[in-house]
Design a protein around this motif. Structure first.
Motif, PDB file in Angstrom:
ATOM      1  N   ALA A   5       0.548  -1.046   0.566  1.00  0.00           N
ATOM      2  CA  ALA A   5       0.158  -0.171   0.239  1.00  0.00           C
ATOM      3  C   ALA A   5       0.990   1.513   0.296  1.00  0.00           C
ATOM      4  CB  ALA A   5      -1.100   0.093   1.397  1.00  0.00           C
ATOM      5  N   ARG A   6       0.402   2.309  -0.649  1.00  0.00           N
ATOM      6  CA  ARG A   6       0.706   3.516  -0.534  1.00  0.00           C
ATOM      7  C   ARG A   6       1.320   4.029   0.590  1.00  0.00           C
ATOM      8  NH1 ARG A   6      -2.559   5.907  -5.719  1.00  0.00           N
ATOM      9  NH2 ARG A   6      -4.032   5.734  -4.135  1.00  0.00           N
TER      10      ARG A   6
ATOM     11  N   SER B 266       1.912  10.715  -1.572  1.00  0.00           N
ATOM     12  CA  SER B 266       2.130   9.184  -1.048  1.00  0.00           C
ATOM     13  C   SER B 266       2.972   8.670  -1.932  1.00  0.00           C
ATOM     14  CB  SER B 266       0.390   8.763  -1.265  1.00  0.00           C
ATOM     15  OG  SER B 266       0.355   8.515  -2.630  1.00  0.00           O
TER      16      SER B 266
ATOM     17  N   LEU C 117       7.923  -3.603  -2.757  1.00  0.00           N
ATOM     18  CA  LEU C 117       7.361  -5.340  -2.522  1.00  0.00           C
ATOM     19  C   LEU C 117       7.065  -5.359  -4.143  1.00  0.00           C
ATOM     20  CD1 LEU C 117       4.994  -3.890   0.972  1.00  0.00           C
ATOM     21  CD2 LEU C 117       6.759  -6.174   0.405  1.00  0.00           C
ATOM     22  N   LEU C 118       7.303  -4.782  -4.627  1.00  0.00           N
ATOM     23  CA  LEU C 118       6.973  -4.868  -6.319  1.00  0.00           C
ATOM     24  C   LEU C 118       7.850  -4.950  -7.592  1.00  0.00           C
ATOM     25  CD1 LEU C 118       5.423  -1.221  -6.592  1.00  0.00           C
ATOM     26  CD2 LEU C 118       4.174  -3.919  -6.189  1.00  0.00           C
TER      27      LEU C 118
ATOM     28  N   ILE D 239       6.707  -1.852 -14.275  1.00  0.00           N
ATOM     29  CA  ILE D 239       5.525  -0.860 -14.225  1.00  0.00           C
ATOM     30  C   ILE D 239       4.475  -0.771 -13.094  1.00  0.00           C
ATOM     31  CG2 ILE D 239       2.696  -1.107 -14.981  1.00  0.00           C
ATOM     32  CD1 ILE D 239       4.230  -0.826 -17.691  1.00  0.00           C
TER      33      ILE D 239
ATOM     34  N   PRO E 270       1.128  -0.526 -10.756  1.00  0.00           N
ATOM     35  CA  PRO E 270       0.162  -0.681 -10.825  1.00  0.00           C
ATOM     36  C   PRO E 270      -0.578   0.774 -10.696  1.00  0.00           C
ATOM     37  CG  PRO E 270       0.569  -1.713  -9.492  1.00  0.00           C
ATOM     38  CD  PRO E 270       1.812  -1.157  -9.539  1.00  0.00           C
TER      39      PRO E 270
ATOM     40  N   GLY F 227      -2.820   1.734  -9.248  1.00  0.00           N
ATOM     41  CA  GLY F 227      -3.339   1.465  -7.497  1.00  0.00           C
ATOM     42  C   GLY F 227      -2.664   2.527  -6.349  1.00  0.00           C
ATOM     43  N   LEU F 228      -1.173   2.332  -7.023  1.00  0.00           N
ATOM     44  CA  LEU F 228       0.380   1.858  -6.091  1.00  0.00           C
ATOM     45  C   LEU F 228       0.904   3.407  -6.713  1.00  0.00           C
ATOM     46  CD1 LEU F 228       1.029  -1.326  -5.107  1.00  0.00           C
ATOM     47  CD2 LEU F 228      -0.275  -0.061  -3.641  1.00  0.00           C
TER      48      LEU F 228
ATOM     49  N   GLU G  43       1.694  10.198  -5.332  1.00  0.00           N
ATOM     50  CA  GLU G  43       0.731  11.465  -5.633  1.00  0.00           C
ATOM     51  C   GLU G  43       1.324  12.047  -4.881  1.00  0.00           C
ATOM     52  OE1 GLU G  43      -3.305   9.414  -4.157  1.00  0.00           O
ATOM     53  OE2 GLU G  43      -1.746   8.415  -3.870  1.00  0.00           O
TER      54      GLU G  43
ATOM     55  N   ARG H 271      -6.129   7.562 -13.529  1.00  0.00           N
ATOM     56  CA  ARG H 271      -7.008   7.585 -12.320  1.00  0.00           C
ATOM     57  C   ARG H 271      -7.660   9.030 -12.198  1.00  0.00           C
ATOM     58  NH1 ARG H 271      -6.335   2.664  -9.741  1.00  0.00           N
ATOM     59  NH2 ARG H 271      -7.029   0.842 -10.774  1.00  0.00           N
TER      60      ARG H 271
END
Ligand code: HEC
Ligand code: HEC
Ligand SMILES: [Ca+2]
Ligand SMILES: [Ca+2]
Ligand SMILES: [Ca+2]
Ligand SMILES: [Ca+2]
Ligand SMILES: [Ca+2]
Ligand SMILES: [Ca+2]
Ligand SMILES: [Co+2]
Ligand SMILES: [Co+2]
Lengths: 155, 397, 397, 155
Positions: free
Chosen positions: C47-48, C62, C68-69, C73, C75, C77-78, C81, C213
């Motif tokens: 999560a951010r 954020s 963890l990635l 790319i 995603p 949702g992550l 921002e 988004r």
């Protein structure tokens, strides 16, 4: 210099997962069943989804269609008309059926329900018993119906 | 208002005379941060559609809404799915990958162990062997690109090379096939030819950066770039090395191509060269003549897309589209072409050629070669007919 | 259990003797289809994290959990921002893009109109000009890669070339800059040098395939590949062509580099060459000696990554990492190197070189050149110290 | 052959959005305000976030730090110590402040609160009036503090 992080595991430990069956019968467990015994299993665990005598509705028909693979009418592909190996019935039903509680049938139930489906399709007789020796020897009507696809070659 | 085209020069119209409104969101603070973001509520029609077998949980397929997307990457929330018994909720700590059968030593891996292996990333499409099956129907199905061709998606997959794990197990020279099996309730299983997958096969842990989605195989799936979707076994729990194929249900009863003579082509691994126009397409009505971009996706399980041609006259004349870089082997490739719609009827088609020279067939050719006794591996040209009122329909050219 | 390494050959351990359990999800049908998918609940720590100014909605930043990635790319949702007044909930039908100022004719575009333009896709990173700012601190902040370097992400953006719209408006030769302005409550605005953005600037409508988004600019944002994140104005509503820069708050009060002599470097457009190791990194404790992959991300606003070197001894010796294909200009590039941790202390660093020959500086060099009176454009080497017990900490080498 | 799908729009239609101000004052609207008038605006609309006399807390300080850009102590960058152009205050406060209801101040309120912030910083006197002519002429202490960054050249 590979990471080598896996652990060695014994056949006994894998046995609970090692459920696949080769067309030559390798992997078939002890046990046996007849069409008559299979009819009882089918009635209590399969009929609701596959219909009376495997006729289908709401889910796949398990019987019929032999001879429908050529001609003008749509092909009717069932265990009986299409599947090349009887071992696949044991393999598939064991892993995936009954749909809502797969991997719960006993070996005897599995042999029996396979025998019942084969008998419904007229592939074995009413008095034949299915077990690790007989099931792989069943000759399915469409056994010779498959040809290996040849992919395109670079031009 | 329509633009007035006069001798090639288009003069822009004038906007309605009101001052631009200062909307509430320009004056009032917006929403706070969230740990994991979502699309705009205004985009909630950008969604997968799905078909499920009666009386079951998630036995069926869902489709990517390609008419509403652009680019080559499919966002994870919209990746197409094909499940045989719903989406298992797998505890990653309990998940194991077993490699056994014709190997020197059988091995079991936890997810933590797999995560330490060297990783490889690969942008690759996955296409269901049943995608495009409506083209086998006698009459053109009155549906759009999502229903026709929505069972193909593309993501950046990252994982461990299967070859590395097999090498650690020590492959017996007698082993020519592997059985791959899922941890779902259907125990999805397929036989894969060892020699042909050694180079590319990945045990994928990540999808577009994050862990593989449950719908796509969490915590691990097999990735076989270019090969039939069904072979890319999800929720992978077991790899068994064998001499011959296991002849599972999905490679006998399903995913074979039954020819007019009643024989069925089996082990159709590669998804052959294919393309489809995603915009314009049914549901995206063109409100006025003028400029439109024709865009779509092309892919081939044999390699890279070399060329995409577009016809606006049902295949009489063709012109090459631009291919969006990067053009990657066994990945979706976006193509684009400028088009000025004159307001008359048009018949739009795209035709892909890949780098082994394979040319996407017309529907006539596919059906002449194979008949319509199968539903699988339909890679023929899809045709969109544009009517004078700008409606787009699926037609046979 | 730990693996026993004997003379280079590692023998695998034996798994505990119990049979593999047939878990409930292997027997009971899983979850049904949903229109839009989500990650596994087991991944809810992926999560951010965010920091917000007191008493405000979403003024802050954020960060992407890069530890963890994997892959290139991010995603959607992550994606990191940076908002100045929360995330506006913009009705796309009401949104407009205005182009005015020093142009022949001022134009206004609806989203439907923009959607008809020729599109271009581009995999590009966006990095906040403030990313990595903790490296300016005197003592190493006891945080991980997410907090240190999480304000960079990478997506496939698809949109309309700004140049195409400007050409339709007719650019007055006096125009040398543009002001780009957002429709958020902060009215985020930046001045951009016209000549330098003409080639690459996109009005992005799609992010990793789906519409941009809300957190990243829905319905449209500016994309300036390689340029400071803040310049990539989100929720873009207005482009004004001007002779000189407007000297907005964010290009004067913020995003300038104040040097030891008190002068501030302004208009620092490109995010200069940089890299960071994402695994191992703080929070990912190594439980035993043995094999680990060292992996991370490199990027440069000047072009492609040409080389990433890795040191395990705090910069005394370096060896080249493998770069994951495709290596794209102004995109995140994943690098990888096999590493066998011997169980002793180690000091891990990565150093990027891009294709104009720019070499990522050490922290010493960055601070010698610029001092620590700024927080912006920190692109120095980040160092992870590994202790004997496998803990990884942020250190200064 | 460009799509040409945009519509022509007049300056009157854009005016409601055309809120940016050049450092030379272009874009400044009619109206005016004094520090004293600004103090009232500030007290009712800004003080809660920016503190007494712009001292800050909970949000940014708007006053102080002049002379802090060099030396050993951390630089204190405020409107007074750091911003090169007074026009940016008008531009920014108009577009972004008050934080919870931006773009709501009148032109007179904007000139007044800008005058108040400038006066608090000792940049203008108590009796000066800010308007479209005077505001761009205010010389900010750090006006000459900016140098254009030179990017790296290919090697
Ligand atoms: C609750 C419903 C349900 C029950 C109970 C059920 N099935 Fe099924 N069966 C299905 C569904 C749904 C499919 C299709 C699965 C798929 O598409 O992957 C299927 C597929 C099959 C097939 C494959 C048919 C083909 O041609 O591909 C066989 C064989 C089968 N079932 C046998 C059985 C047997 C034997 C039992 C009982 C022991 C059983 N089923 C109980 C729903 C059910
Ligand atoms: C509810 C809180 C709040 C109120 C009320 C408020 N502000 Fe702010 N102000 C902020 C925040 C938060 C920021 C930082 C915004 C950002 O980081 O983008 C800010 C930033 C500023 C800045 C920029 C400071 C710098 O150095 O970058 C100025 C100038 C400013 N405000 C002036 C005002 C004025 C004048 C008013 C009243 C008319 C006002 N503010 C009312 C919260 C507030
Ligand atoms: Ca027009
Ligand atoms: Ca865990
Ligand atoms: Ca399938
Ligand atoms: Ca070990
Ligand atoms: Ca709409
Ligand atoms: Ca910012
Ligand atoms: Co499929
Ligand atoms: Co920033």
């Amino acid at each position: 210099d590979s990471p080598n992080l896996g652990k060695v595991i014994t056949p006994e430990q894998v046995a609970s997962w090692d459920i696949s069956i080769s067309p030559d019968g390798a992997g078939l467990p002890p046990g046996s069943g007849t069409p008559k015994q299979g009819e009882a299993v089918y009635a209590s665990k399969c009929l609701a989804c596959h219909g009376e005598k495997g006729a289908g509705k709401p889910n796949d028909a398990l019987v019929g269609g032999i001879g429908s693979l050529v001609g003008d009418k749509p092909a009717m592909k069932t265990v009986g008309s299409f599947w090349p190996y009887a071992t696949t019935i044991f393999d598939y039903v064991r892993r995936a059926m009954p749909y809502n509680e797969s991997k719960t049938l006993t070996n005897d139930e599995l042999y029996a329900v396979a025998a019942y489906i084969l008998q419904l399709n007229g592939i074995i007789g009413e008095n034949e018993t299915m077990n690790a020796q007989t099931l792989p020897r069943v000759r399915m009507p469409n056994r010779d119906g498959f040809v290996t696809f040849v992919p395109a070659k670079p031009k | 208002a329509m633009s007035a085209a006069t001798g090639g020069i288009t003069f822009p119209d004038t906007a309605a005379g009101d001052p631009l409104p200062v909307e509430s969101w320009m004056k009032t603070p917006g929403a706070p941060f969230v740990p994991y973001g979502q699309p705009s509520e205004y985009e909630n029609k950008v969604a997968r559609t799905f078909t499920t077998a009666p009386g079951t949980t998630g036995t069926g397929a869902s489709r990517t809404p390609h008419h509403l997307l652009d680019g080559m990457i499919t966002p994870n929330g919209l990746h197409f799915e094909r499940h045989h018994s719903g989406i298992p909720d797998i505890n990653p700590d309990a998940h194991r990958l077993v490699i056994h059968g014709l190997v020197k030593r059988s091995l079991v891996f936890t997810l933590d162990e797999l995560t330490r292996y060297p990783m490889e990333s690969r942008i690759a499409f996955i296409e269901c062997g049943g995608n495009g099956q409506l083209l086998y129907q006698k009459e053109p199905a009155q549906v759009g690109v999502q229903q026709m061709q929505g069972q193909v998606s593309c993501a950046e997959w990252t994982g461990v090379k299967l070859a590395a794990l097999l090498q650690e197990a020590g492959v017996d020279p007698k082993a020519k096939w592997i059985l791959a099996e899922g941890a779902d309730a259907a125990g999805m299983s397929r036989s894969l030819p060892l020699a042909e997958i050694m180079q590319d096969a990945l045990i994928a842990l990540y999808q577009n950066g994050e862990r593989v989605r449950p719908a796509n195989g969490y915590p691990i799936r097999l990735l076989l770039p270019g090969f039939e979707g069904n072979m890319n076994v999800k929720w992978l729990r077991r790899i068994k090395l064998t001499e011959g194929p296991t002849m599972t249900k999905d490679e006998t009863s399903k995913y074979t191509i039954t020819m007019p003579d009643g024989k069925s082509l089996q082990f159709v691994f590669a998804q052959e060269g294919k393309s489809v126009i995603t915009r314009p397409s049914p549901g995206l009505t063109m409100k006025e003549p003028g400029f439109y971009e024709i865009t779509g996706l092309a892919w081939s399980g044999y390699g890279k897309i070399a060329k995409v041609e577009i016809s606006a006259d049902g295949g009489k004349s063709w012109a090459p589209a631009a291919l969006q870089e990067p053009v990657l082997s066994k990945a979706l490739t976006r193509f684009r072409m400028a088009w000025r719609w004159n307001g008359g009827p048009a018949v739009l088609q795209s035709r892909a050629t890949d780098d082994i020279g394979y040319v996407q067939p017309t529907r006539e050719k596919m059906i002449a070669d194979r008949g319509s006794r199968t539903i699988y591996h339909s890679n023929a040209v899809t045709t969109w007919g544009v009517s004078e009122n700008g409606e787009v329909k699926h037609v046979y050219a």
